[in-house]
Write an enzyme that holds these catalytic residues in place. Structure first.
Site, short mmCIF file in Angstrom:
data_model
loop_
_atom_site.label_atom_id
_atom_site.label_comp_id
_atom_site.label_asym_id
_atom_site.label_seq_id
_atom_site.Cartn_x
_atom_site.Cartn_y
_atom_site.Cartn_z
N HIS A 266 0.21 -14.84 -10.94
CA HIS A 266 -0.36 -14.96 -12.35
C HIS A 266 0.51 -14.48 -13.56
O HIS A 266 1.18 -13.51 -13.09
CB HIS A 266 -1.86 -14.23 -12.48
CG HIS A 266 -2.68 -14.60 -13.48
ND1 HIS A 266 -2.64 -14.11 -14.72
CD2 HIS A 266 -3.53 -15.48 -13.25
CE1 HIS A 266 -3.56 -14.60 -15.31
NE2 HIS A 266 -4.10 -15.51 -14.70
N ASP A 317 -8.26 -18.67 -8.47
CA ASP A 317 -8.58 -20.23 -7.51
C ASP A 317 -8.48 -19.94 -6.21
O ASP A 317 -8.86 -20.93 -5.46
CB ASP A 317 -7.15 -21.03 -8.23
CG ASP A 317 -7.28 -21.43 -9.56
OD1 ASP A 317 -8.52 -21.94 -9.92
OD2 ASP A 317 -6.71 -21.25 -10.23
N1 COA Z 1 3.75 -19.01 -4.26
C1 COA Z 1 5.22 -18.79 -4.46
N2 COA Z 1 6.08 -17.93 -5.33
C2 COA Z 1 5.41 -17.67 -6.26
C3 COA Z 1 4.29 -18.26 -6.65
C4 COA Z 1 3.31 -18.70 -5.66
N3 COA Z 1 2.13 -19.20 -5.97
N4 COA Z 1 3.90 -17.70 -7.70
C5 COA Z 1 5.03 -17.11 -8.40
N5 COA Z 1 5.92 -17.18 -7.47
C6 COA Z 1 7.43 -16.80 -7.44
C7 COA Z 1 8.34 -17.66 -8.05
O1 COA Z 1 8.73 -18.44 -7.17
C8 COA Z 1 9.15 -16.57 -8.91
O2 COA Z 1 10.32 -16.26 -7.91
P1 COA Z 1 11.61 -16.04 -8.14
O3 COA Z 1 11.84 -15.15 -9.15
O4 COA Z 1 12.41 -15.54 -6.95
O5 COA Z 1 11.87 -17.64 -8.52
C9 COA Z 1 8.13 -15.51 -9.21
O6 COA Z 1 7.33 -15.42 -8.33
C10 COA Z 1 7.90 -15.55 -10.76
O7 COA Z 1 7.18 -17.00 -10.72
P2 COA Z 1 7.14 -17.89 -12.05
O8 COA Z 1 6.81 -19.18 -11.70
O9 COA Z 1 8.06 -17.55 -13.17
O10 COA Z 1 5.88 -17.09 -12.73
P3 COA Z 1 4.73 -17.67 -13.97
O11 COA Z 1 4.33 -16.49 -14.50
O12 COA Z 1 5.58 -18.63 -14.80
O13 COA Z 1 3.58 -18.30 -13.02
C11 COA Z 1 1.92 -19.12 -12.10
C12 COA Z 1 2.55 -18.04 -12.87
C13 COA Z 1 0.49 -19.10 -11.88
C14 COA Z 1 2.18 -20.59 -12.54
C15 COA Z 1 2.63 -18.91 -10.41
O14 COA Z 1 2.33 -17.72 -10.08
C16 COA Z 1 1.95 -20.23 -9.68
O15 COA Z 1 2.65 -21.41 -9.60
N6 COA Z 1 0.98 -19.99 -8.91
C17 COA Z 1 0.64 -21.08 -8.14
C18 COA Z 1 -0.37 -21.91 -9.01
C19 COA Z 1 -1.70 -21.33 -9.34
O16 COA Z 1 -2.26 -20.76 -8.33
N7 COA Z 1 -2.18 -21.38 -10.44
C20 COA Z 1 -3.37 -20.75 -11.01
C21 COA Z 1 -3.04 -19.75 -11.88
S1 COA Z 1 -4.67 -18.91 -12.16
#
Ligand code: COA
Length: 382
Positions: A266, A317
């Site tokens: 998140h 989710d």
């Molecule tokens: N699965 C695997 N790795 C994940 C992850 C996931 N669901 N969520 C975050 N990470 C990892 C990323 O790979 C990243 O690792 P790194 O620094 O080694 O590259 C790190 O955690 C930070 O991720 P980042 O994408 O920069 O965080 P964010 O704040 O932009 O992303 C989300 C937040 C929600 C977009 C992200 O956690 C995600 O894609 N989740 C899956 C989709 C989801 O469940 N969305 C609903 C949100 S309520």
């Protein structure tokens, strides 16, 4: 540009991460404490106690309704559930493609058909808010019935918001426990601060565009897998895993393929999403009621395995997926279900934005070339 401009100083906050763009009285998404508060009420204070009707009133009016206010609010919602014959006719003709694209398109056309759509007075916005909160369940369930060539079912005025949804989808009055679980889902997803879809809605209406443009902007934004479509993707992931003993191999493969675990992580919460434990409770309860606990068991095992492997917390989710599945909601309707719940939050944000409006217009740091000279067409290289 002044010296204080972040863009002039070369500071870019990618994805607006950590940037506070406005005040709001609607909800507090407290990432450090992992708390979600709707208008002063911590979410655990409401879920299982207040129905969606009460929570939508709370969001739009700032206080929980009195008995008379709730009766009036419920009556207004119930009388607005039915769709006009024109909209039904239109829905029959549209292609039954992506359900979110369908919903976005129909609501956009409802705006086109509303001769008062441009009225941005609080009273007019409130009317439209009630209208869409009431009609979104009808739109989603009718979409499903039409695409499966099932007869259309009118809304049942004697049923609450959640029970009526299940009735219109399945054609039979639901068990009260199932309706209660869906009601809890709607309450938990009704509002969530300045998430991407809400911000999109506020950005659209801040230009003094109309209510429907705000909602369609939100719908288009919610549609993405990093936002609302994560619940569908999470269920697809559980189905791909298939059984609890396949969880560990799946986790290893996902890690080695550098893919994401849907329903994990998140942007704001530094620990577990405060909605997740409630959804887990209802998923377990519904799984037991159906005698199909395997989806819950796969989820629980995956939650542990991803924590061990990557220290990632679940988000809203994750258990929404198995819960909605147990409620026999088609998997591709999971994101529209999210939209159905969030319509109250979006509407309340539109009202709040227009109550004290300022055009939303951030800056960008230009990093492209400068001082290029125009070359006529025949002098340009391929
Ligand atoms: N699965 C695997 N790795 C994940 C992850 C996931 N669901 N969520 C975050 N990470 C990892 C990323 O790979 C990243 O690792 P790194 O620094 O080694 O590259 C790190 O955690 C930070 O991720 P980042 O994408 O920069 O965080 P964010 O704040 O932009 O992303 C989300 C937040 C929600 C977009 C992200 O956690 C995600 O894609 N989740 C899956 C989709 C989801 O469940 N969305 C609903 C949100 S309520």
């Amino acid at each position: 540009m002044t010296a204080q401009d972040p863009a002039a100083a070369g500071h870019v906050q990618k994805g607006l991460e950590g940037v506070v763009v406005s005040e709001t009285q609607l909800s507090d998404v407290d990432g450090a404490r992992c708390q979600l508060i709707y208008r002063g009420y911590e979410i655990g204070e409401l879920v299982g106690k207040a129905a969606y009707e009460e929570v939508s009133f709370l969001l739009l009016n700032g206080h929980l309704p009195s008995r008379t206010e709730l009766a009036d609010w419920t009556e207004q919602l119930v009388t607005r559930r039915a769709l006009s014959p024109d909209i039904i006719q239109l829905m029959e003709q549209l292609p039954f493609g992506n359900p979110m694209a369908y919903l976005r398109s129909v609501i956009s056309i409802m705006g086109l058909a509303d001769s008062c759509a441009e009225d941005l007075s609080p009273q007019a916005l409130r009317e439209r808010a009630l209208d869409l909160i009431a009609k979104t369940p009808t739109l989603i369930t009718l979409f499903d019935r039409l695409r499966h060539k099932r007869s259309m079912l009118g809304p049942r005025p004697d049923l609450g918001h959640a029970a009526n949804f299940l009735f219109m989808l399945h054609g039979e009055e639901p068990d009260p426990e199932f309706a209660k679980a869906l009601d809890a889902y709607f309450v938990l997803l009704a509002e969530h601060g300045f998430n991407a879809s809400t911000f999109a809605a506020r950005t659209a209406v801040a230009t003094q565009s109309d209510f429907y443009s705000g909602i369609t902007a939100a719908l288009g934004t919610l549609k993405g897998p990093l936002h609302g479509a994560a619940n569908t993707k999470a269920m697809e992931m559980l189905m791909e895993i298939g059984s609890p003993d396949q969880v560990e191999p799946y986790v290893q493969k996902t890690l080695s393929d550098h893919k994401r675990f849907m329903g994990f992580g998140h942007r704001v919460y530094k620990g577990e999403d405060p909605r997740a434990k409630h959804l887990k409770h209802f998923s377990h309860q519904m799984g037991a009621a159906r005698g199909e606990l395997q989806w819950f068991e796969i989820s629980e095992r995956l939650q542990d395995a991803v924590w061990q492997a990557k220290k990632l917390y679940i988000n809203v989710d994750f258990y929404s997926a198995s819960l909605l599945y147990y409620l026999r909601i088609p998997v591709d309707l999971f994101t529209p279900m999210f939209a159905c719940a969030r319509t109250a939050g979006w509407a309340a944000h539109i009202l709040e934005q227009l109550g004290d409006n300022r055009l939303i217009r951030p800056l960008a740091l230009y990093v492209g070339p400068r001082d290029l000279k125009f070359a006529p067409l025949d002098q340009r290289s391929a």
